[in-house]
Motif scaffolding. Structure first.
Motif, PDB file in Angstrom:
ATOM      1  N   ARG A  10      -6.593  -1.731  -3.610  1.00  0.00           N
ATOM      2  CA  ARG A  10      -6.966  -0.367  -3.240  1.00  0.00           C
ATOM      3  C   ARG A  10      -7.956   0.199  -4.249  1.00  0.00           C
ATOM      4  N   LEU A  11      -7.730  -0.081  -5.545  1.00  0.00           N
ATOM      5  CA  LEU A  11      -8.675   0.373  -6.558  1.00  0.00           C
ATOM      6  C   LEU A  11     -10.049  -0.255  -6.337  1.00  0.00           C
ATOM      7  N   VAL A  12     -10.069  -1.548  -6.021  1.00  0.00           N
ATOM      8  CA  VAL A  12     -11.346  -2.213  -5.737  1.00  0.00           C
ATOM      9  C   VAL A  12     -12.057  -1.532  -4.578  1.00  0.00           C
ATOM     10  N   ASP A  13     -11.329  -1.189  -3.533  1.00  0.00           N
ATOM     11  CA  ASP A  13     -11.948  -0.507  -2.386  1.00  0.00           C
ATOM     12  C   ASP A  13     -12.554   0.826  -2.807  1.00  0.00           C
ATOM     13  N   VAL A  14     -11.827   1.570  -3.649  1.00  0.00           N
ATOM     14  CA  VAL A  14     -12.335   2.859  -4.123  1.00  0.00           C
ATOM     15  C   VAL A  14     -13.613   2.664  -4.930  1.00  0.00           C
ATOM     16  N   LEU A  15     -13.627   1.668  -5.810  1.00  0.00           N
ATOM     17  CA  LEU A  15     -14.800   1.434  -6.662  1.00  0.00           C
ATOM     18  C   LEU A  15     -15.998   0.948  -5.856  1.00  0.00           C
ATOM     19  N   ARG A  16     -15.743   0.154  -4.832  1.00  0.00           N
ATOM     20  CA  ARG A  16     -16.845  -0.296  -3.978  1.00  0.00           C
ATOM     21  C   ARG A  16     -17.404   0.866  -3.178  1.00  0.00           C
ATOM     22  N   ASP A  17     -16.526   1.712  -2.656  1.00  0.00           N
ATOM     23  CA  ASP A  17     -16.986   2.876  -1.903  1.00  0.00           C
ATOM     24  C   ASP A  17     -17.772   3.822  -2.801  1.00  0.00           C
ATOM     25  N   ASP A  18     -17.391   3.888  -4.075  1.00  0.00           N
ATOM     26  CA  ASP A  18     -18.075   4.744  -5.037  1.00  0.00           C
ATOM     27  C   ASP A  18     -19.501   4.264  -5.295  1.00  0.00           C
ATOM     28  N   GLY A  19     -19.747   2.979  -5.073  1.00  0.00           N
ATOM     29  CA  GLY A  19     -21.091   2.433  -5.212  1.00  0.00           C
ATOM     30  C   GLY A  19     -21.383   1.760  -6.523  1.00  0.00           C
ATOM     31  N   GLY A  20     -20.455   1.832  -7.482  1.00  0.00           N
ATOM     32  CA  GLY A  20     -20.714   1.244  -8.795  1.00  0.00           C
ATOM     33  C   GLY A  20     -20.238  -0.179  -8.940  1.00  0.00           C
ATOM     34  N   LEU A  21     -19.484  -0.670  -7.967  1.00  0.00           N
ATOM     35  CA  LEU A  21     -18.936  -2.025  -8.040  1.00  0.00           C
ATOM     36  C   LEU A  21     -19.507  -2.847  -6.907  1.00  0.00           C
ATOM     37  N   THR A  22     -20.378  -3.806  -7.239  1.00  0.00           N
ATOM     38  CA  THR A  22     -21.029  -4.636  -6.221  1.00  0.00           C
ATOM     39  C   THR A  22     -20.922  -6.132  -6.506  1.00  0.00           C
ATOM     40  N   ARG A  23     -20.751  -6.508  -7.773  1.00  0.00           N
ATOM     41  CA  ARG A  23     -20.759  -7.926  -8.133  1.00  0.00           C
ATOM     42  C   ARG A  23     -19.450  -8.593  -7.749  1.00  0.00           C
ATOM     43  N   ASP A  24     -19.553  -9.768  -7.138  1.00  0.00           N
ATOM     44  CA  ASP A  24     -18.350 -10.475  -6.700  1.00  0.00           C
ATOM     45  C   ASP A  24     -17.443 -10.838  -7.866  1.00  0.00           C
ATOM     46  N   ASP A  25     -18.041 -11.274  -8.997  1.00  0.00           N
ATOM     47  CA  ASP A  25     -17.197 -11.680 -10.126  1.00  0.00           C
ATOM     48  C   ASP A  25     -16.494 -10.490 -10.756  1.00  0.00           C
ATOM     49  N   LEU A  26     -17.137  -9.324 -10.747  1.00  0.00           N
ATOM     50  CA  LEU A  26     -16.494  -8.140 -11.296  1.00  0.00           C
ATOM     51  C   LEU A  26     -15.451  -7.585 -10.326  1.00  0.00           C
ATOM     52  N   ILE A  27     -15.714  -7.713  -9.043  1.00  0.00           N
ATOM     53  CA  ILE A  27     -14.705  -7.357  -8.047  1.00  0.00           C
ATOM     54  C   ILE A  27     -13.446  -8.187  -8.274  1.00  0.00           C
ATOM     55  N   GLN A  28     -13.628  -9.472  -8.499  1.00  0.00           N
ATOM     56  CA  GLN A  28     -12.484 -10.349  -8.750  1.00  0.00           C
ATOM     57  C   GLN A  28     -11.773  -9.956 -10.047  1.00  0.00           C
ATOM     58  N   ALA A  29     -12.533  -9.516 -11.044  1.00  0.00           N
ATOM     59  CA  ALA A  29     -11.919  -9.087 -12.304  1.00  0.00           C
ATOM     60  C   ALA A  29     -11.021  -7.882 -12.083  1.00  0.00           C
ATOM     61  N   PHE A  30     -11.517  -6.874 -11.375  1.00  0.00           N
ATOM     62  CA  PHE A  30     -10.697  -5.695 -11.114  1.00  0.00           C
ATOM     63  C   PHE A  30      -9.488  -6.027 -10.250  1.00  0.00           C
ATOM     64  N   ALA A  31      -9.629  -7.014  -9.382  1.00  0.00           N
ATOM     65  CA  ALA A  31      -8.516  -7.410  -8.517  1.00  0.00           C
ATOM     66  C   ALA A  31      -7.496  -8.273  -9.239  1.00  0.00           C
ATOM     67  N   SER A  32      -7.851  -8.782 -10.423  1.00  0.00           N
ATOM     68  CA  SER A  32      -6.985  -9.747 -11.114  1.00  0.00           C
ATOM     69  C   SER A  32      -6.411  -9.239 -12.426  1.00  0.00           C
ATOM     70  N   VAL A  33      -7.189  -8.490 -13.200  1.00  0.00           N
ATOM     71  CA  VAL A  33      -6.737  -8.074 -14.535  1.00  0.00           C
ATOM     72  C   VAL A  33      -5.657  -7.004 -14.393  1.00  0.00           C
ATOM     73  N   PRO A  34      -4.497  -7.200 -14.989  1.00  0.00           N
ATOM     74  CA  PRO A  34      -3.378  -6.255 -14.841  1.00  0.00           C
ATOM     75  C   PRO A  34      -3.533  -5.023 -15.744  1.00  0.00           C
ATOM     76  N   ARG A  35      -4.108  -3.962 -15.214  1.00  0.00           N
ATOM     77  CA  ARG A  35      -4.349  -2.765 -16.022  1.00  0.00           C
ATOM     78  C   ARG A  35      -3.052  -2.220 -16.620  1.00  0.00           C
ATOM     79  N   GLU A  36      -1.928  -2.408 -15.909  1.00  0.00           N
ATOM     80  CA  GLU A  36      -0.667  -1.859 -16.408  1.00  0.00           C
ATOM     81  C   GLU A  36      -0.255  -2.465 -17.741  1.00  0.00           C
ATOM     82  N   LEU A  37      -0.648  -3.721 -18.000  1.00  0.00           N
ATOM     83  CA  LEU A  37      -0.315  -4.332 -19.285  1.00  0.00           C
ATOM     84  C   LEU A  37      -1.052  -3.662 -20.437  1.00  0.00           C
TER      85      LEU A  37
END
Length: 379
Positions: A10-37
């Protein structure tokens, strides 16, 4: 039980809609890195107060597109996890690629370093606060990140032991750029830094023209260092040389004393208020043209103000183009604010990205910083 994977998506969707997240590798980073840790000691989130792991709303809050304050000192926020959309924009703006060596000034929680490491960068993060650095290092270990390390040190000095760096990213509000960072940057390398301007900290792209570097200590000549505007932003302020004042700096943000009321009110210029990004474009332009510009509280947040010498009067420019002025010279300041508004409109409402300035040495002579001298529209 909260589905953390769904929260990340859901965060990835928000960032893509915002327009600042376009790179596939960075999309994967946001989808994988556990921010809660990276928020294991908790964070402050608006009306929800301070949330810790296990609290209701902790995980949902961790994956909101918000800056999260993680440390206070006598009630003043001194460390945080930046807004994810700003992280995405800055990482993409620097064109960070696998194998690049990146110096990060300000470790925060370590989450930003983890994102850059996930796309293959080799990251050195420097923070002056030992407890902040220790927590960030612990989180990186627990998240299994091997491409990032945290050093305790004075950010002004950078980290010469790991130089040269392909990219430098600064995640704390500063009044100017350390010459040490430029000395540690490869020829043709880029830096992003949130440099104080009219009461906030817009992100600037900074570079030095390598062909004209000085041979001795490796510091660039003053007329070789440049900055372009990137986007509006707000960051916690640094201390020490990175917070030094200089003669042509804007006034510090003001707090309007109780009992001050507007004696001049000019109605809105347009029926719909500017959104946050466009308002920051206006604010930046006002600051580029007028050294009296700073930030002040109104409309439930902070906005652009021309402040008079008493710091209790002047004129506030609101997002709908209306102007409120107070103080002995309220009418004069209201007129000046209107002229600046007209100038921005006549120039075609230029965005922050259309501005460029040379940087010159100023601040503490014993620990100088590069600061913008005169802003000009470049396109």
């Amino acid at each position: 039980m909260t589905d953390v994977s769904a929260l990340r998506e859901r965060l990835v969707d928000v960032l893509r809609d915002d327009g600042g997240l376009t790179r596939d590798d960075l999309i994967q980073a946001f989808a994988s890195v556990p921010r809660e840790l990276f928020l294991a000691d908790g964070f402050h989130l608006g009306d929800a107060g301070f949330l810790r792991p296990g609290d209701e709303g902790f995980l949902a809050g961790a994956y909101r597109n918000d800056a999260l304050v993680t440390k206070f000192d006598n009630g003043r926020p001194v460390s945080s996890s930046s807004q994810p959309s700003l992280m995405a924009l800055m990482i993409e703006e620097l064109s960070i690629a696998p194998g690049m060596r990146v110096l990060e000034i300000g470790a925060g929680t370590g989450y930003n370093a983890a994102l850059m490491a996930h796309i293959g960068a080799d990251v050195t993060s420097v923070d002056v606060q030992p407890d902040v650095a220790a927590r960030a290092a612990r989180a990186l270990r627990e998240a299994g990140v091997t491409g990032a390390r945290v050093r305790v040190g004075d950010g002004y000095l950078g980290d010469p032991s790991g130089a040269p760096y392909d990219r430098i990213i600064v995640t704390v509000g500063i009044t100017g750029v350390s010459p040490h960072w430029l000395a540690q940057l490869v020829p043709g390398g880029l830096m992003l830094a949130p440099v104080a301007h009219a009461g906030n900290n817009p992100v600037l792209r900074v570079w030095a023209e390598a062909a004209r570097r000085r041979a001795e200590p490796g510091w660039p000549a003053t007329d070789d260092v440049w900055a372009d505007g990137v986007c509006g932003a707000g960051f916690m302020a640094a201390a020490g040389p990175l917070a030094a004042r200089y003669p042509w700096a804007h006034p510090d943000p003001i707090r309007v004393p109780d009992g001050v009321t507007a004696s001049v009110q000019i109605p809105p210029r347009w029926p719909q208020a500017l959104d946050g990004l466009r308002y920051h474009d206006l604010w930046f332009a006002v600051g580029a043209w007028d050294r009296r510009a700073t930030g002040g509280p109104f409309d439930g947040g902070s906005g652009c103000v021309l402040v008079d010498e008493t710091r209790a009067g002047g004129a506030a420019i609101r997002a709908d183009g209306s102007i409120l002025a107070a103080g002995e010279h309220a009418a004069e300041y209201a007129d000046d604010a209107g002229i600046l508004l007209d100038r921005w409109l006549d120039a075609g409402r230029p965005g922050i990205e259309r501005w460029r300035a040379p940087l010159v040495l100023a601040g503490d002579p014993a620990a100088p910083i590069y600061v913008p001298r005169e802003w000009s529209l470049i396109r």
